[in-house]
Design a protein around this motif. Structure first.
Motif, mmCIF file in Angstrom:
data_model
loop_
_atom_site.group_PDB
_atom_site.id
_atom_site.type_symbol
_atom_site.label_atom_id
_atom_site.label_comp_id
_atom_site.label_asym_id
_atom_site.label_seq_id
_atom_site.Cartn_x
_atom_site.Cartn_y
_atom_site.Cartn_z
ATOM 1 N N GLU A 202 32.482 7.062 23.537
ATOM 2 C CA GLU A 202 31.844 6.243 22.501
ATOM 3 C C GLU A 202 31.011 7.127 21.568
ATOM 4 O OE1 GLU A 202 31.933 2.944 21.851
ATOM 5 O OE2 GLU A 202 33.506 2.742 23.322
ATOM 6 N N PRO A 203 31.087 6.930 20.271
ATOM 7 C CA PRO A 203 30.269 7.729 19.366
ATOM 8 C C PRO A 203 28.800 7.364 19.498
ATOM 9 C CG PRO A 203 31.395 5.998 18.146
ATOM 10 C CD PRO A 203 31.948 5.960 19.551
ATOM 11 N N GLY A 204 27.942 8.356 19.381
ATOM 12 C CA GLY A 204 26.512 8.106 19.457
ATOM 13 C C GLY A 204 25.911 7.978 18.074
ATOM 14 N N ALA A 205 24.601 7.728 18.041
ATOM 15 C CA ALA A 205 23.898 7.678 16.759
ATOM 16 C C ALA A 205 23.829 9.078 16.177
ATOM 17 C CB ALA A 205 22.492 7.124 16.972
ATOM 18 N N PRO A 206 23.775 9.204 14.864
ATOM 19 C CA PRO A 206 23.688 10.537 14.258
ATOM 20 C C PRO A 206 22.425 11.257 14.699
ATOM 21 C CG PRO A 206 23.210 8.817 12.643
ATOM 22 C CD PRO A 206 23.718 8.127 13.869
ATOM 23 N N ALA A 207 22.538 12.555 14.948
ATOM 24 C CA ALA A 207 21.385 13.314 15.415
ATOM 25 C C ALA A 207 20.324 13.413 14.324
ATOM 26 C CB ALA A 207 21.818 14.708 15.852
ATOM 27 N N VAL A 208 20.744 13.585 13.073
ATOM 28 C CA VAL A 208 19.789 13.653 11.969
ATOM 29 C C VAL A 208 19.927 12.378 11.150
ATOM 30 C CG1 VAL A 208 19.063 14.920 9.929
ATOM 31 C CG2 VAL A 208 19.962 16.159 11.916
ATOM 32 N N GLN A 209 18.851 11.618 11.052
ATOM 33 C CA GLN A 209 18.918 10.330 10.385
ATOM 34 C C GLN A 209 18.164 10.379 9.062
ATOM 35 O OE1 GLN A 209 17.893 7.109 13.125
ATOM 36 N NE2 GLN A 209 18.194 8.557 14.798
ATOM 37 N N HIS A 210 18.526 9.490 8.168
ATOM 38 C CA HIS A 210 17.841 9.364 6.892
ATOM 39 C C HIS A 210 16.679 8.398 7.071
ATOM 40 C CE1 HIS A 210 21.024 11.574 4.907
ATOM 41 N NE2 HIS A 210 21.907 10.781 5.483
ATOM 42 N N LEU A 211 15.464 8.904 6.979
ATOM 43 C CA LEU A 211 14.284 8.088 7.211
ATOM 44 C C LEU A 211 13.789 7.527 5.879
ATOM 45 C CD1 LEU A 211 12.458 10.368 9.800
ATOM 46 C CD2 LEU A 211 13.933 8.394 10.228
ATOM 47 N N ARG A 212 14.231 6.333 5.563
ATOM 48 C CA ARG A 212 13.835 5.695 4.304
ATOM 49 C C ARG A 212 12.603 4.830 4.554
ATOM 50 N NH1 ARG A 212 19.439 5.408 4.730
ATOM 51 N NH2 ARG A 212 20.551 6.613 3.134
ATOM 52 N N MET A 213 11.681 4.859 3.628
ATOM 53 C CA MET A 213 10.431 4.108 3.770
ATOM 54 C C MET A 213 10.662 2.626 3.489
ATOM 55 S SD MET A 213 7.154 4.482 4.399
ATOM 56 C CE MET A 213 6.702 6.167 3.968
ATOM 57 N N PRO A 214 10.287 1.739 4.430
ATOM 58 C CA PRO A 214 10.425 0.304 4.155
ATOM 59 C C PRO A 214 9.424 -0.139 3.089
ATOM 60 C CG PRO A 214 9.230 0.652 6.205
ATOM 61 C CD PRO A 214 9.715 1.997 5.766
ATOM 62 N N ALA A 215 9.741 -1.214 2.404
ATOM 63 C CA ALA A 215 8.836 -1.731 1.368
ATOM 64 C C ALA A 215 7.627 -2.422 1.994
ATOM 65 C CB ALA A 215 9.589 -2.705 0.464
ATOM 66 N N SER A 216 7.805 -3.003 3.166
ATOM 67 C CA SER A 216 6.736 -3.739 3.833
ATOM 68 C C SER A 216 5.600 -2.813 4.254
ATOM 69 C CB SER A 216 7.302 -4.448 5.076
ATOM 70 O OG SER A 216 6.265 -4.844 5.947
ATOM 71 N N ARG A 217 4.377 -3.135 3.830
ATOM 72 C CA ARG A 217 3.218 -2.339 4.225
ATOM 73 C C ARG A 217 2.997 -2.408 5.740
ATOM 74 N NH1 ARG A 217 1.677 1.793 1.145
ATOM 75 N NH2 ARG A 217 0.628 1.211 -0.799
ATOM 76 N N ARG A 218 3.250 -3.567 6.307
ATOM 77 C CA ARG A 218 3.078 -3.707 7.758
ATOM 78 C C ARG A 218 4.025 -2.778 8.503
ATOM 79 N NH1 ARG A 218 4.668 -6.336 12.408
ATOM 80 N NH2 ARG A 218 2.944 -7.170 13.670
ATOM 81 N N GLU A 219 5.279 -2.730 8.054
ATOM 82 C CA GLU A 219 6.247 -1.852 8.705
ATOM 83 C C GLU A 219 5.886 -0.385 8.506
ATOM 84 O OE1 GLU A 219 8.821 -2.646 10.735
ATOM 85 O OE2 GLU A 219 7.932 -4.640 10.629
ATOM 86 N N GLN A 220 5.365 -0.045 7.321
ATOM 87 C CA GLN A 220 4.932 1.326 7.077
ATOM 88 C C GLN A 220 3.804 1.715 8.031
ATOM 89 O OE1 GLN A 220 3.866 1.746 2.939
ATOM 90 N NE2 GLN A 220 5.851 0.989 2.219
ATOM 91 N N LEU A 221 2.831 0.809 8.196
ATOM 92 C CA LEU A 221 1.715 1.078 9.097
ATOM 93 C C LEU A 221 2.182 1.215 10.544
ATOM 94 C CD1 LEU A 221 -0.913 -1.367 7.570
ATOM 95 C CD2 LEU A 221 -1.159 1.123 7.719
ATOM 96 N N LEU A 222 3.124 0.359 10.933
ATOM 97 C CA LEU A 222 3.626 0.395 12.300
ATOM 98 C C LEU A 222 4.346 1.717 12.580
ATOM 99 C CD1 LEU A 222 3.522 -1.599 14.637
ATOM 100 C CD2 LEU A 222 5.737 -2.481 13.919
ATOM 101 N N ALA A 223 5.172 2.153 11.636
ATOM 102 C CA ALA A 223 5.893 3.420 11.807
ATOM 103 C C ALA A 223 4.925 4.601 11.815
ATOM 104 C CB ALA A 223 6.926 3.585 10.695
ATOM 105 N N ALA A 224 3.935 4.580 10.924
ATOM 106 C CA ALA A 224 2.957 5.667 10.872
ATOM 107 C C ALA A 224 2.137 5.721 12.154
ATOM 108 C CB ALA A 224 2.032 5.480 9.666
ATOM 109 N N ALA A 225 1.771 4.559 12.682
ATOM 110 C CA ALA A 225 0.992 4.512 13.916
ATOM 111 C C ALA A 225 1.783 5.066 15.092
ATOM 112 C CB ALA A 225 0.565 3.076 14.206
ATOM 113 N N ALA A 226 3.054 4.683 15.189
ATOM 114 C CA ALA A 226 3.879 5.181 16.298
ATOM 115 C C ALA A 226 3.999 6.699 16.242
ATOM 116 C CB ALA A 226 5.251 4.523 16.264
ATOM 117 N N ARG A 227 4.199 7.238 15.038
ATOM 118 C CA ARG A 227 4.273 8.704 14.891
ATOM 119 C C ARG A 227 2.957 9.355 15.304
ATOM 120 N NH1 ARG A 227 6.758 7.398 9.993
ATOM 121 N NH2 ARG A 227 4.834 7.832 8.843
#
Length: 396
Positions: A202-227
């Protein structure tokens, strides 16, 4: 005369292994509560001494953490050095059994070097990281290559790190198996991972992904917090730090999250929601019951490589969750573990309940460990190789 008697009394009060007892107590407290949440006076109290007496042995908390991690790591380093210089190190199985005994002796090692080593000073951290890489290289040279000499370099690397993960997996679970049975199970799991033939279809997910910024501020904060939580630990990040990463400052942050703990809860919840979706997809896929475990692994690897930050945070920072939320997530994790156990048992009807449960922890542990090794993750075939290694833990 009275002055002459005093040193004997002090010696009786101060056993020769006091430093070791302090280290053991610190190890348990760091593991249970996290480095930032443990105070030196708590370690002193657990050791039956005053905080002042504790400082005779260790200059500060960071020095104590350094000692604990280096001591546990040194056991594995010493065992590998002895195997490398032995006139007859025995079969590959014998070598693995020796290393498994070290894992049984140093059960907290993996938790401490994965979660707490980031709190060491720069030199100590680099030493721990370099020794960890050396350990994986030696496992490849002394164990993987002799058993599977035809593997390419990258596959050897993945399987070497998988073996290290298996041997140190005991940090994350309690097994109902006896020490002898657990040693045997660890060795057998390692041998299956080393010897499995071919990459997963089975093919896996790509090793290098394109990290596009979501428009939602909440999602941006959530991603920044996890990092940020993954990089610096929950206690090392403020809510203003998180907001600053995405240009949200001051009271505006509180339109999305009431507290920093609320962000941690949301990030953890996100991981378990995505995990539930992968499980649902695995269970609805047309396949024999004996193949469901493979589908669970494929889904979990897919989730792990696409959501490394929330996966890491859900395990390394869960002791900072509010108590009620921590209990809730513990139940979710336990239910997911039982789901995996069910389908491992469907794959291998020769396994008793305790063995199947231990194999769940080993399998998931390989995923958790390897997705956070950057040089592996960058390779295009990583997800496929990881899936192959994890499914091999169970298959005979």
């Amino acid at each position: 005369m009275g002055g002459a008697a005093r040193p004997a009394k002090d010696t009786a009060r101060r056993p020769p292994d006091r430093g070791r007892q302090i280290a053991l107590n610190a190890r348990e407290l760091f593991t249970a509560h996290g480095y930032h949440s443990v105070r030196m006076d708590q370690i002193a109290e657990a050791s039956g001494i005053t905080a002042r007496a504790l400082y005779r042995h260790y200059a500060n908390k960071q020095a104590l953490l350094s000692h604990v991690i280096h001591e546990d790591q040194q056991r594995l380093v010493t065992a590998l050095e002895q195997l490398a210089t032995a006139d007859d190190a025995g079969s590959v199985e014998d070598r693995l059994s020796t290393l498994a005994e070290v894992g049984l002796e140093s059960r907290r090692l993996s938790v401490l070097w994965q979660r707490e080593a980031r709190h060491l000073d720069r030199d100590d951290f680099l030493l721990v990281r370099n020794r960890t890489r050396w350990i994986a290289e030696q496992v490849g040279r002394l164990v993987v290559a002799p058993a599977a000499p035809d593997l390419d370099d990258f596959t050897t690397d993945v399987r070497s790190w998988s073996v290290v993960s298996i041997l140190t997996s005991l940090a994350f679970y309690d097994s109902g198996l006896s020490r002898a049975r657990l040693n045997k199970l660890l060795v057998e799991a390692c041998m299956r991972v080393i010897g499995v033939v071919g990459a997963h279809s089975e093919p896996g997910a790509p090793a290098v992904q394109h990290l596009r910024m979501p428009a939602s501020r909440r999602e941006q904060l959530l991603a920044a917090a996890a990092r940020a939580f993954r990089r610096n630990g929950y206690a090392g990040v403020s809510i203003d730090d998180i907001g600053a990463e995405v240009g949200v400052v001051g009271p505006a942050i509180y339109r999305y999250f009431d507290t920093k703990a609320g962000i941690l809860v949301a990030a953890t919840n996100r991981f378990y929601e995505w995990q539930a979706l992968e499980v649902a997809q695995a269970l609805t896929r047309p396949a024999r019951d004996a193949d469901v475990f493979d589908a669970l692994v494929e889904g979990y690897v897919r989730l792990a490589v696409r959501a490394i930050d929330v996966l890491a945070v859900s395990f390394t920072e869960n002791h900072y969750l509010p108590e009620g939320e921590r209990d809730r997530f513990d139940r979710i994790r336990e239910e997911n573990t039982l789901e995996w156990q069910r389908w491992i048992s469907a794959t291998r009807d020769d396994l008793d309940e305790a063995t199947a449960l231990t194999l769940v922890h080993i399998s998931k542990g390989i995923v958790h460990d390897l997705v956070r090794i950057a040089h592996l993750y960058r390779e295009p075939t990583f997800a496929s190789e990881l899936t192959t290694a994890v499914t091999a833990v169970v298959h005979v």
